[in-house]
Structure formats: C-alpha cells, structure tokens
Design a protein around this motif. Structure first.
Motif, PDB file in Angstrom:
ATOM      1  N   GLU A   3      28.791  29.676  45.911  1.00 11.95           N
ATOM      2  CA  GLU A   3      28.781  31.125  45.214  1.00 11.95           C
ATOM      3  C   GLU A   3      30.104  31.666  45.127  1.00 11.95           C
ATOM      4  O   GLU A   3      30.363  31.950  43.844  1.00 11.95           O
ATOM      5  N   VAL A   4      30.976  31.654  46.054  1.00 12.19           N
ATOM      6  CA  VAL A   4      32.120  32.238  45.699  1.00 12.19           C
ATOM      7  C   VAL A   4      32.905  31.299  44.961  1.00 12.19           C
ATOM      8  O   VAL A   4      33.711  31.912  44.005  1.00 12.19           O
ATOM      9  N   GLU A   5      32.855  30.070  45.201  1.00 11.20           N
ATOM     10  CA  GLU A   5      33.830  29.002  44.176  1.00 11.20           C
ATOM     11  C   GLU A   5      33.082  29.084  42.742  1.00 11.20           C
ATOM     12  O   GLU A   5      34.072  29.184  42.000  1.00 11.20           O
ATOM     13  N   ILE A   8      34.913  32.279  41.555  1.00 12.61           N
ATOM     14  CA  ILE A   8      36.384  32.066  41.202  1.00 12.61           C
ATOM     15  C   ILE A   8      36.489  31.412  39.716  1.00 12.61           C
ATOM     16  O   ILE A   8      37.481  31.809  38.912  1.00 12.61           O
ATOM     17  N   GLU A   9      35.951  30.448  39.477  1.00 10.86           N
ATOM     18  CA  GLU A   9      35.850  29.692  38.427  1.00 10.86           C
ATOM     19  C   GLU A   9      35.650  30.619  37.114  1.00 10.86           C
ATOM     20  O   GLU A   9      36.289  30.452  36.128  1.00 10.86           O
ATOM     21  N   LYS A  10      34.504  31.499  37.100  1.00 10.12           N
ATOM     22  CA  LYS A  10      34.137  32.378  36.209  1.00 10.12           C
ATOM     23  C   LYS A  10      35.392  33.088  36.017  1.00 10.12           C
ATOM     24  O   LYS A  10      35.721  33.514  34.759  1.00 10.12           O
ATOM     25  N   TRP A  11      36.046  33.960  36.847  1.00  8.93           N
ATOM     26  CA  TRP A  11      36.987  34.810  36.858  1.00  8.93           C
ATOM     27  C   TRP A  11      38.470  33.991  36.216  1.00  8.93           C
ATOM     28  O   TRP A  11      39.155  34.697  35.872  1.00  8.93           O
ATOM     29  N   GLU A  12      38.517  32.894  36.686  1.00 11.26           N
ATOM     30  CA  GLU A  12      39.832  32.136  36.247  1.00 11.26           C
ATOM     31  C   GLU A  12      39.637  32.125  34.657  1.00 11.26           C
ATOM     32  O   GLU A  12      40.800  32.266  33.950  1.00 11.26           O
ATOM     33  N   HIS A  47      40.214  40.316  41.518  1.00 12.89           N
ATOM     34  CA  HIS A  47      39.149  39.730  42.008  1.00 12.89           C
ATOM     35  C   HIS A  47      39.221  38.267  42.312  1.00 12.89           C
ATOM     36  O   HIS A  47      38.566  37.923  43.592  1.00 12.89           O
ATOM     37  N   LEU A  48      40.210  37.500  41.857  1.00 11.25           N
ATOM     38  CA  LEU A  48      40.420  36.167  42.252  1.00 11.25           C
ATOM     39  C   LEU A  48      41.099  36.230  43.748  1.00 11.25           C
ATOM     40  O   LEU A  48      40.875  35.227  44.373  1.00 11.25           O
ATOM     41  N   ALA A  53      40.527  35.096  49.372  1.00  8.90           N
ATOM     42  CA  ALA A  53      40.761  35.347  50.752  1.00  8.90           C
ATOM     43  C   ALA A  53      39.421  35.378  51.316  1.00  8.90           C
ATOM     44  O   ALA A  53      39.397  34.827  52.605  1.00  8.90           O
ATOM     45  N   THR A  54      38.269  35.675  50.459  1.00 11.82           N
ATOM     46  CA  THR A  54      36.953  35.480  51.202  1.00 11.82           C
ATOM     47  C   THR A  54      36.755  34.003  51.255  1.00 11.82           C
ATOM     48  O   THR A  54      35.993  33.332  52.590  1.00 11.82           O
TER      49      THR A  54
END
Length: 195
Positions: A3-5, A8-12, A47-48, A53-54
């Motif tokens: 979910e975190v990954e 990350i893709e969405k925010w990038e 956010h990224l 870090a998470t």
C-alpha cells in the motif's frame, strides 16, 4: 508495505505532472499558476519523503521479525542438540576412563597393523642387481638370435609384388622368387618358430 509503495508511485506521478504544469505556466508568463503548481509539487515531495521513511521503517521491522524467528529456531535447535547429546551420553554409560582405554587400544592395533604391513613390504622387495643381470642375459640372447637369422623382407613390399610374375617356388631350403633368390632359409624358419 504494498500500500505504501502504491502511494509512492501515485505521488511521484502527481509530482511530475505538477512540475510539467509549472514549467508550462512559466513559459506562458502565468506566474500565479506556476507558483501554485510548484506548491503542489512541494506537498507531493513532502508526502514522498514521509512515505519513503515509513517504507524504510517497515522494511527494518520485517528484517527484525525474520531475525527474531531465525534466532528462536536456532535456540530450539541448540536445546534439542543438547538434549540428544545428554541422552546419548547417559544411555551409553561410557566413562572418560573407558574412552581413554579404547583410544589406547586403537593406537596399539594401528601400530601392530603398520608393523605387519612394513614386514610384508620388506619380503616383497626385489634385488635390483639380479634383475639387471637377467635383463643383460635377455639382451644377449636376443642379439645372438638376430645374428643367426637372415633379414626377412617385408611381405607386402610393393616393388616385390609388382615385379613378381608368378607365385614363388617352394624349396626345402627356403622360398625362391621369380629371380631365383631365396628369401627364407631353414635358420630363419627355426628362429621364427622359437619366438
């Protein structure tokens, strides 16, 4: 972790879109729109950073759990091994003195076996001088035989075969070819039979 990954893709992706829009607005001299897109880009980058870090913390936590499981398995294995060794020692009723006695008996048997092997090898050695004398006698015998025998021409001599007009004539003293020469005599035949 997945979910975190995915976040990350969405925010990038959104950060890259904001950067493009900011560049487009800047080229059109729309500074307010460009600044708004740059602020969005900064929010996505924040956010990224937080998501990275998470993700790093989650990976460290997974590694710690795996390490803890490995340590627990290793501890259980050590306990089982210790118990197995203790039970084999107790069930065997073998004292350290008995082990020392067995080790000494084994060394004595090994020394006895080595002594027998050494003596057997000493009996099987050959006198090198006798072997050299036998070899010399054999050479002399072969030389004497070769002097007694005439040279036998090769059977498949191509020149002889082409010159021959008929089969050789057999005589009691040897074989004559069509030229009248004797190729094999009685001494040669006797030498061949001896071989």
């Amino acid at each position: 972790m997945k979910e975190v990954e995915s976040r990350i893709e969405k925010w990038e992706h959104q950060r890259d879109i904001s950067r493009k829009k900011a560049s487009e607005h800047h080229t059109k001299n729309q500074k307010d729109h460009a600044l708004t897109q740059l602020k969005r880009k900064a929010v996505y980058e924040h956010h990224l950073e937080s998501a990275h870090a998470t993700l790093l913390n989650l990976q460290q936590l997974c590694n710690a759990v795996e390490s803890s499981q490995s340590n627990a398995e290793l501890t259980n294995l050590l306990k089982e091994s210790t118990l197995a060794l203790q039970s084999s020692r107790l069930s065997g009723n073998i004292s350290p003195e008995e082990i020392d006695t067995l080790a000494l008996d084994l060394q004595e048997e090994y020394a006895h076996s080595s002594d027998i092997n050494r003596r057997l090898q000493a009996d099987s050695t050959f006198d090198e001088e006798e072997l050299l004398d036998d070899l010399q006698k054999l050479k002399i015998s072969c030389v004497n035989k070769s002097h007694d025998a005439e040279v036998i021409p090769p059977i498949y001599n191509a020149k002889r075969v082409s010159e021959a007009k008929s089969f050789p004539e057999s005589t009691s003293t040897g074989i004559k070819d069509n030229t009248g020469h004797t190729n094999i005599n009685e001494k040669t035949t006797a030498a061949i039979e001896e071989l």
